[in-house]
Design a protein around this motif. Structure first.
Motif, PDB file in Angstrom:
ATOM      1  N   ARG A   1     -38.958  17.770 -12.762  1.00  0.00           N
ATOM      2  CA  ARG A   1     -38.639  16.361 -12.522  1.00  0.00           C
ATOM      3  C   ARG A   1     -38.956  15.487 -13.746  1.00  0.00           C
ATOM      4  N   PHE A   2     -39.862  15.960 -14.578  1.00  0.00           N
ATOM      5  CA  PHE A   2     -40.276  15.189 -15.745  1.00  0.00           C
ATOM      6  C   PHE A   2     -39.426  15.478 -16.979  1.00  0.00           C
ATOM      7  N   ASP A   3     -38.480  16.400 -16.893  1.00  0.00           N
ATOM      8  CA  ASP A   3     -37.729  16.801 -18.082  1.00  0.00           C
ATOM      9  C   ASP A   3     -37.076  15.623 -18.786  1.00  0.00           C
ATOM     10  N   SER A   4     -36.425  14.757 -18.003  1.00  0.00           N
ATOM     11  CA  SER A   4     -35.732  13.622 -18.618  1.00  0.00           C
ATOM     12  C   SER A   4     -36.709  12.643 -19.255  1.00  0.00           C
ATOM     13  N   TYR A   5     -37.945  12.649 -18.768  1.00  0.00           N
ATOM     14  CA  TYR A   5     -38.965  11.730 -19.291  1.00  0.00           C
ATOM     15  C   TYR A   5     -39.608  12.287 -20.548  1.00  0.00           C
ATOM     16  N   LEU A   6     -39.877  13.596 -20.551  1.00  0.00           N
ATOM     17  CA  LEU A   6     -40.613  14.194 -21.657  1.00  0.00           C
ATOM     18  C   LEU A   6     -39.715  14.594 -22.822  1.00  0.00           C
ATOM     19  N   GLY A   7     -38.456  14.890 -22.551  1.00  0.00           N
ATOM     20  CA  GLY A   7     -37.579  15.413 -23.586  1.00  0.00           C
ATOM     21  C   GLY A   7     -36.516  14.438 -24.029  1.00  0.00           C
ATOM     22  N   SER A   8     -35.739  14.864 -25.030  1.00  0.00           N
ATOM     23  CA  SER A   8     -34.667  14.027 -25.564  1.00  0.00           C
ATOM     24  C   SER A   8     -33.314  14.713 -25.412  1.00  0.00           C
ATOM     25  N   TYR A   9     -33.195  15.606 -24.427  1.00  0.00           N
ATOM     26  CA  TYR A   9     -31.940  16.330 -24.219  1.00  0.00           C
ATOM     27  C   TYR A   9     -30.762  15.401 -23.953  1.00  0.00           C
TER      28      TYR A   9
ATOM     29  N   THR B   1     -38.901   5.621 -14.454  1.00  0.00           N
ATOM     30  CA  THR B   1     -39.011   4.214 -14.073  1.00  0.00           C
ATOM     31  C   THR B   1     -40.294   3.917 -13.302  1.00  0.00           C
ATOM     32  N   ALA B   2     -40.957   4.967 -12.781  1.00  0.00           N
ATOM     33  CA  ALA B   2     -42.164   4.766 -11.967  1.00  0.00           C
ATOM     34  C   ALA B   2     -43.433   5.179 -12.697  1.00  0.00           C
ATOM     35  N   LEU B   3     -43.334   5.472 -13.982  1.00  0.00           N
ATOM     36  CA  LEU B   3     -44.488   5.969 -14.725  1.00  0.00           C
ATOM     37  C   LEU B   3     -45.038   4.916 -15.673  1.00  0.00           C
ATOM     38  N   THR B   4     -46.322   5.035 -15.977  1.00  0.00           N
ATOM     39  CA  THR B   4     -46.916   4.266 -17.066  1.00  0.00           C
ATOM     40  C   THR B   4     -46.938   5.152 -18.305  1.00  0.00           C
ATOM     41  N   GLN B   5     -47.389   4.629 -19.408  1.00  0.00           N
ATOM     42  CA  GLN B   5     -47.436   5.429 -20.631  1.00  0.00           C
ATOM     43  C   GLN B   5     -48.806   5.317 -21.287  1.00  0.00           C
ATOM     44  N   HIS B   6     -49.322   6.470 -21.721  1.00  0.00           N
ATOM     45  CA  HIS B   6     -50.588   6.540 -22.454  1.00  0.00           C
ATOM     46  C   HIS B   6     -50.400   7.463 -23.661  1.00  0.00           C
TER      47      HIS B   6
ATOM     48  N   LEU C   1     -52.901  16.007 -25.929  1.00  0.00           N
ATOM     49  CA  LEU C   1     -53.588  16.881 -24.978  1.00  0.00           C
ATOM     50  C   LEU C   1     -52.572  17.407 -23.968  1.00  0.00           C
ATOM     51  N   SER C   2     -52.733  18.642 -23.541  1.00  0.00           N
ATOM     52  CA  SER C   2     -51.740  19.268 -22.674  1.00  0.00           C
ATOM     53  C   SER C   2     -51.632  18.573 -21.328  1.00  0.00           C
ATOM     54  N   MET C   3     -52.719  17.943 -20.864  1.00  0.00           N
ATOM     55  CA  MET C   3     -52.705  17.260 -19.574  1.00  0.00           C
ATOM     56  C   MET C   3     -52.587  15.745 -19.739  1.00  0.00           C
ATOM     57  N   GLY C   4     -52.227  15.294 -20.936  1.00  0.00           N
ATOM     58  CA  GLY C   4     -52.223  13.865 -21.217  1.00  0.00           C
ATOM     59  C   GLY C   4     -51.274  13.069 -20.344  1.00  0.00           C
ATOM     60  N   HIS C   5     -50.125  13.661 -19.986  1.00  0.00           N
ATOM     61  CA  HIS C   5     -49.143  12.924 -19.193  1.00  0.00           C
ATOM     62  C   HIS C   5     -49.575  12.731 -17.738  1.00  0.00           C
ATOM     63  N   MET C   6     -50.635  13.398 -17.306  1.00  0.00           N
ATOM     64  CA  MET C   6     -51.104  13.193 -15.934  1.00  0.00           C
ATOM     65  C   MET C   6     -51.533  11.750 -15.704  1.00  0.00           C
ATOM     66  N   ARG C   7     -52.008  11.093 -16.763  1.00  0.00           N
ATOM     67  CA  ARG C   7     -52.423   9.699 -16.631  1.00  0.00           C
ATOM     68  C   ARG C   7     -51.236   8.766 -16.429  1.00  0.00           C
ATOM     69  N   ASP C   8     -50.024   9.255 -16.665  1.00  0.00           N
ATOM     70  CA  ASP C   8     -48.838   8.410 -16.509  1.00  0.00           C
ATOM     71  C   ASP C   8     -48.437   8.243 -15.049  1.00  0.00           C
ATOM     72  N   LEU C   9     -48.969   9.085 -14.172  1.00  0.00           N
ATOM     73  CA  LEU C   9     -48.558   9.066 -12.766  1.00  0.00           C
ATOM     74  C   LEU C   9     -49.036   7.797 -12.063  1.00  0.00           C
ATOM     75  N   THR C  10     -48.191   7.277 -11.210  1.00  0.00           N
ATOM     76  CA  THR C  10     -48.534   6.160 -10.324  1.00  0.00           C
ATOM     77  C   THR C  10     -48.201   6.602  -8.887  1.00  0.00           C
ATOM     78  N   LEU C  11     -48.623   5.814  -7.909  1.00  0.00           N
ATOM     79  CA  LEU C  11     -48.323   6.171  -6.527  1.00  0.00           C
ATOM     80  C   LEU C  11     -46.820   6.237  -6.298  1.00  0.00           C
ATOM     81  N   SER C  12     -46.091   5.273  -6.835  1.00  0.00           N
ATOM     82  CA  SER C  12     -44.641   5.273  -6.636  1.00  0.00           C
ATOM     83  C   SER C  12     -43.974   6.482  -7.284  1.00  0.00           C
ATOM     84  N   ALA C  13     -44.597   7.048  -8.337  1.00  0.00           N
ATOM     85  CA  ALA C  13     -44.016   8.222  -8.983  1.00  0.00           C
ATOM     86  C   ALA C  13     -43.994   9.420  -8.043  1.00  0.00           C
TER      87      ALA C  13
END
Length: 564
Positions: free
Chosen positions: A444-452, A368-373, A379-391
């Protein structure tokens, strides 16, 4: 398990259940782009421990340990016990090895075979070597195993590094040196290991031989063309189809190694003070390490690149850093001082970040606190751009551990009073703590990155036909954890596209018309879909006919009839 991890793990499961150890398959579709050893290793792990996500990861974990051990033994052989141990510790506690072994890719195992092959090549050229057969067997075994891990690159790197070394040491045209290599034995062993699978894969996936530099949709030319031309030659030239990957800009590909070797990269400045004259075993090893690094980096400078493609140079850099740290000197002391400053600044920065987010709410999961790119996610580090201060409010605990790790490192370095062994121990201990912080943060990102969560809901629902909409990798967790296959709606793309045109390919690909017929029929269906697909799906069958079973970070499990 998510994305490429679950895909690799699912292929290994398919091999185990189908008993077809030659052709990798995904959802029944031939998956011809990768060599099979990584799948075989996971399948054997499943056979021993059962089909679990942790069992899929065990072979890679053991490979990473083996890589560090080989690097230590190589360093001990070349420089002695202390610098060899430093080299192994440098590699084991570097940021890149941790980051790129969290993904189920064969690069750490490949790097181990490349390291072993280069060590064997150098040993065979040593004038005092008394056991050439042992090293020749090791050379052949490493080359053959590497071929089954990632193809021709496993041979190209050690051979070119060896030739470059021989040229610099004026042995390239020495018949005596070539005889000392006993390449006949090594080649015979490598071929005995690698040829059977390549022959069987070619025979089972005709046409047998095709020679073309054209790669386009809808074309099927069998295993031989796709594996050797499309995956090797055309990928190198950035002409491969489908182009389902990004490439790192050349300058960043070089500079990012400072990050991947962190914190030990500060000691790279001490390497030029070492001797590279081939007068002793230590000096010859350093020269070989330079050739090794140069070959790999120049190769990828003219090719497509991912961040982890430079992993084969990590052991070479670790050997040089271990040798430099052991040698000591002003530059080593300066580098240690620089690391003291960096650790202090990181501790302070993390402390400030914790203070900024201390009172921020952390309700629900981090998504809920992330953006999406999504354009960066290959890229292996691509999700780093999703971070916000609230995250970062969701990451307070791992941030605290990381701050403590860097603070402890700074205090330890300051209190070591120049004792090299203490400095190495403190840095290594700090990195072990930091890696644990990073691991907790990534969890902490498991629920965001995966579809478990979608897999859990599917397992609890009544039986029905599973359909996936255009994003197999995004929902790969569902297929791994449920062990199910699916019909693929408009899914003839990326890595599933080529095999879909093979003779006898399963009829799992459907288009809009077939989907509408299934969805409005009498049987229950489930649909896995991205949120971005929803407007199109609503146009096809109507919003009221898309009943949400579970939603997870913009991914949906839908059904056509209300659940009981």
């Amino acid at each position: 398990m998510d994305d490429v991890d679950a895909v690799q793990a699912q292929i290994a499961r398919n091999m185990l259940t189908s008993k077809d150890w030659v052709t990798a398959r995904l959802d029944g579709v031939a998956y011809l782009e990768k060599a099979p050893l990584v799948y075989w290793m996971m399948a054997v792990s499943y056979e021993i421990f059962g089909v679990h996500d942790w069992a899929a990861r065990l072979p890679l974990a053991f490979s990473a340990v083996a890589l560090c051990w080989i690097t230590y033994r190589f360093g001990r052989w070349a420089f002695g016990e202390e610098p060899g141990l430093y080299a192994g510790v440098v590699l084991a506690t570097s940021a890149g090895l941790f980051l790129f072994t969290r993904i189920l890719i064969p690069d750490a195992t490949l790097t181990a075979t490349i390291t072993g092959a280069i060590w064997a090549w150098l040993s065979l050229l040593e004038p005092e070597e008394q056991l050439p057969l042992r090293w020749s067997v090791m050379l052949g075994a490493c080359l053959g195993t590497g071929l089954l891990l990632k193809g021709l690159i496993a041979v190209v790197f050690p051979v070119l590094a060896g030739i470059a070394y021989m040229a610099l040491t004026r042995q390239l045209f020495s018949i005596r040196s070539w005889r000392r290599l006993t390449l006949g034995t090594a080649i015979a062993i490598a071929l005995a290991i690698a040829v059977p699978w390549h022959v069987l894969a070619t025979l089972r996936n005709p046409p047998y031989f095709a020679f073309s530099m054209h790669s386009a949709p809808g074309e099927y030319r069998g295993f031989f063309w796709f594996y050797f031309f499309n995956e090797h030659l055309l990928r190198f030239l950035n002409l491969r189809y489908p182009r389902d990957y990004n490439t790192v800009p050349r300058l960043w590909f070089w500079l990012l190694n400072l990050v991947w070797l962190f914190p030990w990269s500060v000691y790279l400045s001490a390497i030029p003070r070492l001797s590279f004259r081939p007068a002793s075993r230590a000096e010859r090893t350093r020269l070989m390490a330079l050739c090794w690094i140069g070959v790999v980096m120049l190769f990828f400078t003219f090719s497509t690149t991912q961040e982890y493609y430079s992993m084969p140079i990590y052991p070479a850099l670790a050997l040089l850093i271990g040798s430099a740290i052991s040698a000591g000197g002003r530059r080593v002391r300066t580098a240690t001082g620089v690391l003291l400053v960096i650790s202090t600044l990181l501790c302070v920065a993390l402390g400030v970040l914790i203070a900024l987010v201390w009172r921020l709410p952390a309700v629900g999961n981090i998504s809920t606190a992330l953006t999406q790119h999504p354009e960066l996610y290959t890229l292996s580090m691509g999700h780093m751009r999703d971070l916000t201060l609230s995250a970062f409010a969701y990451l307070r605990f791992p941030l605290a551990i990381a701050a403590f790790a860097f603070g402890m490192t700074a205090v330890g370095i300051a209190g070591s009073r120049g004792n090299v062994k203490r400095v190495v121990l403190v840095i290594a201990a700090g990195m072990v703590l930091f890696v644990q912080a990073a691991r907790i943060a990534l969890v902490r990102f498991d629920s965001y990155l995966g579809s478990y969560p979608l897999a859990q809901s599917l397992e609890q629902g009544p039986p029905g036909q599973l359909i996936e909409a255009n994003s197999y990798y995004a929902f790969s967790s569902v297929f791994f954890y449920t062990g199910r296959t699916a019909l693929l709606l408009n899914g003839r793309n990326n890595n599933l596209e080529y095999g879909s045109y093979a003779r006898g390919a399963p009829r799992v690909f459907i288009e809009d018309r077939e989907f509408v017929s299934l969805w409005t029929g009498v049987g229950r269906c489930y649909l896995l879909a991205y949120g971005a697909e929803m407007p199109h799906l609503e146009q096809l069958v109507g919003r009221s006919n898309l009943r949400v079973v579970t939603e997870n970070t913009g991914n949906y499990l839908l059904t056509n009839y209300a659940l009981p």
